[in-house]
Enzyme design. Sequence first.
Site, PDB file in Angstrom:
ATOM      1  N   GLY A 173     -86.212  -7.975  65.867  1.00 35.08           N
ATOM      2  CA  GLY A 173     -87.641  -8.244  65.750  1.00 35.08           C
ATOM      3  C   GLY A 173     -87.939  -9.704  65.992  1.00 35.08           C
ATOM      4  N   GLY A 174     -89.181 -10.090  65.709  1.00 29.92           N
ATOM      5  CA  GLY A 174     -89.605 -11.454  65.958  1.00 29.92           C
ATOM      6  C   GLY A 174     -88.896 -12.483  65.111  1.00 29.92           C
ATOM      7  N   PHE A 175     -88.331 -12.070  63.944  1.00 27.31           N
ATOM      8  CA  PHE A 175     -87.700 -13.027  63.051  1.00 27.31           C
ATOM      9  C   PHE A 175     -86.178 -13.006  63.136  1.00 27.31           C
ATOM     10  CE2 PHE A 175     -91.888 -12.505  61.307  1.00 27.31           C
ATOM     11  CZ  PHE A 175     -92.239 -13.791  60.948  1.00 27.31           C
ATOM     12  N   GLY A 176     -85.604 -12.072  63.905  1.00 23.41           N
ATOM     13  CA  GLY A 176     -84.167 -12.047  64.051  1.00 23.41           C
ATOM     14  C   GLY A 176     -83.613 -10.642  64.234  1.00 23.41           C
ATOM     15  N   LYS A 195     -80.084  -8.969  58.002  1.00 25.21           N
ATOM     16  CA  LYS A 195     -81.009  -9.582  58.954  1.00 25.21           C
ATOM     17  C   LYS A 195     -80.555 -11.018  59.191  1.00 25.21           C
ATOM     18  CE  LYS A 195     -85.436  -8.869  59.092  1.00 25.21           C
ATOM     19  NZ  LYS A 195     -86.890  -8.867  58.800  1.00 25.21           N
ATOM     20  N   GLY A 211     -81.200  -3.318  65.542  1.00 23.41           N
ATOM     21  CA  GLY A 211     -82.452  -3.627  66.212  1.00 23.41           C
ATOM     22  C   GLY A 211     -82.731  -5.117  66.141  1.00 23.41           C
ATOM     23  N   VAL A 232     -81.009  -7.365  63.288  1.00 21.56           N
ATOM     24  CA  VAL A 232     -80.558  -6.661  62.088  1.00 21.56           C
ATOM     25  C   VAL A 232     -79.265  -5.913  62.418  1.00 21.56           C
ATOM     26  CG1 VAL A 232     -81.108  -4.958  60.316  1.00 21.56           C
ATOM     27  CG2 VAL A 232     -82.929  -6.391  61.282  1.00 21.56           C
ATOM     28  N   ASP A 262     -98.008  -7.693  58.023  1.00 25.72           N
ATOM     29  CA  ASP A 262     -97.419  -7.189  59.266  1.00 25.72           C
ATOM     30  C   ASP A 262     -97.005  -5.732  59.116  1.00 25.72           C
ATOM     31  OD1 ASP A 262     -96.711  -7.438  61.920  1.00 25.72           O
ATOM     32  OD2 ASP A 262     -94.685  -8.131  61.501  1.00 25.72           O
TER      33      ASP A 262
END
Length: 567
Positions: free
Chosen positions: A345-348, A364, A343, A350, A461
Amino acid sequence: MAVFGLLFLAFSSTLLLLLLHFNLNSAQTFIYPICSGVNYTTNSTYQTNLKLLLSSLANNNSPNNTRFFNNTVGRSSDRIYGLLQCRGDMDSEDCKKCARTATNESTTRCPSKTKAIIYYDECWLQYSNESLISRLQFDPTLYLYNENNVTDPNLFTPKLNDLLGSINDQAVSISPNRFATGEDNYTSSQKIYGLVQCTEDISRSDCDRCLRRSISEFPGCCDKRQGARVIKPSCNIRYELYDFYQSQTAAPPPQITSPPNTNTTRGNGRKSSKNVVLIVVPTVIAALVLLSIVAIFFCLRRNKKKFEIIENADEISTVESLQFNFATVEAATDNFSDDNKLGEGGFGAVYKGKLSEEREIAVKRLSRNSGQGLEEFKNEVLLLAKLQHRNLVRLLGFCIEGREKLLIYEFVPNASLDKFIFDPIKRTYLDWERRYKIIGGIARGLLYLHEDSRDRIIHRDLKASNILLDAEMNSKISDFGMARLFVLDQTQGTTSRIVGTYGYMSPEYAMHGHFSVKSDVFSFGVLVLEIITGQKNNSFDSERAEDLLCYVSMTAFSPLFPFLLNL
């Protein structure tokens, strides 16, 4: 299940009181207020001047199609400055409606504050006891983004940058009112739509500085998102994969050589149910969540022997003891192949990996635009490595190689909670017993972060996609990229950079930048509603309401409510 009964009982009684005080209709699409400064005294000269200022901004007689108004009222320490900017594609009537709504609601949204910025989709209002007219302001900054990522970032990002750069040039060089919109093809069947705007009081060069800084902040807050906004007091930028602005270009306003005078605006604003979510629901959910968290935590403390807290399993003395070799991680993930991608997300992104000893890991790969420095990254790693609890995803180590920064976690086989509760087939597997177990696990993880670990951690978050499920469907809190550490007896922190997921942020954080354990408690309450209903808060679709929280508030007294009490 008694907790749910108590939770909904408090919710319904609180809602009844609130509905008696708030009209369910509102004129404009409210976003957020940012309240600051000191409190002014009731019935003071400053309050009188504020009322005069708001009245002048609401009742203006500027020429048609003028979308910017400003005024100054009072003298010396009681002087107050104000401005109101309508969105460039709003017609005169819509602008007047938003001005009327913003000025009427400002003292309710920011009671007794000497400074305020009230954001709506159609306009924004700002007033302060310090000079702000014709003055470039970068902060405070508000970031909002769509939770979903684009399917092809390599194609999307260059096109987005080109679009934003193009409309930025239009707003600065061509548009008389510092406003521009545009679109570009993302795929053969989909377009990117963009909007940029500055307040009309700042110079073109300052407008260019403000917009360019906002564009540069998109990768750090909203990389690869399907839609996002960066909102500053002097400018704002937004892009979406749908047409969100008026397609017909608005006529430019006439040139004004002096500050506009004031006049009367007529007409009643059309009403929308969206403000119910942003006025009534945050207060309702706050009461709901506080009661639920207290009830669950009370049960957990009373039965503390029934679960295990694994702390200090092995003491970490240096960051270096956690460091992985990049080649090892690269081999484990098959060179970060798409087949191993779990998947993004906003930070990178995985990835799933397997070490030589057949141990499965989750890696990640942080975005290069995350903005986190090397020392900050190492400190975060050391902090997270010390957090050992069965309801937290365990960090195994990290890797730094050139511009690459990797976090290595234990692999959790059943992915994230959102893959179950929002899937019409998979959520049938989650009976009430499993859902209750998941809620209890999240509560235990929060209790550990807030009370039982050596350092108090605020997650900031908490949402379904950040809750992972192991092979026995035990919940584990993950993704601490936005977490904050509290020291000693600290109970609250403040930030001017408001980041998070729309719909999960508590009112005090979104409005004032204040975060504490209560911020996580609010997010936990929203998450509980999602787990119970199987509906997603930010993309809820119903003819009766635009948002899950609004829907729950409206249906609290339906015939199904007694059934919920018996769950």
